[in-house]
Enzyme design. Structure first.
Site, short mmCIF file in Angstrom:
data_model
loop_
_atom_site.label_atom_id
_atom_site.label_comp_id
_atom_site.label_asym_id
_atom_site.label_seq_id
_atom_site.Cartn_x
_atom_site.Cartn_y
_atom_site.Cartn_z
CB SER A 139 84.67 18.53 -3.08
OG SER A 139 84.79 16.95 -3.22
CE1 TYR A 152 89.95 16.72 -0.39
CE2 TYR A 152 87.90 16.20 -0.60
CZ TYR A 152 88.90 16.92 -1.24
OH TYR A 152 89.27 18.01 -2.41
#
Length: 239
Positions: A139, A152
């Site tokens: 990501s 995250y």
């Protein structure tokens, strides 16, 4: 036929990758926590000609990981392992001040520890494959400091570094961490339920050609972005 294991294979990017590989004649082992959606994804892949085994369960569970690898072994081995299953840690996302240690632990457990455990379990089969490869879905939150994405992002940063080290330690394999970009997925919707830009985000299918390019061209192990892979492919096609 080559065999791919895809975690989080019931929807989103995992499902899109599964369908694309099924069209290419790959055998698949798909795993996800939701048995109904997983079964539907398996049927869709089989309809495209793939040989599919679905194993419902939580990739964070060691026993489940053993079942997944056993299913792949029964199909002939593991040529590709895609670490796609992800946990946010909190949904909707919260700042680090609001993120409990249990939430951070959950993100790390699914996004890093489970990936490590599954690869360790599958490593003999990956080493035995003619062109073994591991893809870990990363990501941009792993490299950018976005408010509320700290837990995250930290887990994905850890996954990136883990992938980089695995690539050095296993030179016979290809190990790629891939940032697919912001996609229209249930995970992103859960993270940011009121996202005003949701309609503008591409569907997961839009970035599948980037992953297929990695498999076709087998560049060196490392971190890649889907955007750069797609741009390079477009530049090459235009020459």
């Amino acid at each position: 036929m080559p065999v791919a294991v895809i975690t989080g294979g019931s929807k989103g990017l995992g499902r899109a990758l599964a369908l694309a590989l099924a069209e290419r004649g790959w055998s698949l082992v798909l795993t996800a926590r939701g048995p109904g959606e997983l079964a539907e994804a398996g049927r869709a892949a089989e309809g495209l000609g793939g040989v599919v085994r679905t194993v419902a369960g939580d990739v964070a569970d060691a026993g489940h990981r053993s079942e997944v690898v056993a299913a792949a072994r029964a199909l002939g081995g593991v040529d590709l392992l895609v670490n796609n299953a992800s946990a946010l840690g909190a949904a909707p996302l919260v700042t680090l001040a609001g993120l409990g240690t249990a939430g951070l632990r959950a993100a790390l457990e699914t996004n890093v520890v489970a990936a490590h455990g599954l690869v360790r379990e599958a490593l003999p089969l990956l080493r035995a494959a003619p062109a073994g490869a591991v893809v870990s879905v990363s990501s941009d939150a792993a490299v950018e400091a976005y408010p509320a994405w700290g837990g995250y992002g930290a887990s994905k940063a850890a996954l990136d570094h883990w992938s980089a080290v695995l690539g050095v330690e296993e030179p016979g394999l290809r190990v790629w961490a891939v940032d697919p970009g912001d996609l229209r997925t249930e995970l992103y919707r859960a993270a940011v339920p009121d996202d005003p830009d949701e309609a503008e985000r591409p569907e997961p299918e839009a970035v599948v050609p980037a992953f297929l390019r990695l498999l076709d061209e087998r560049p060196v192990s490392g971190r890649y972005t889907a955007a750069a892979l797609l741009e390079a492919a477009a530049d090459g096609a235009g020459r």
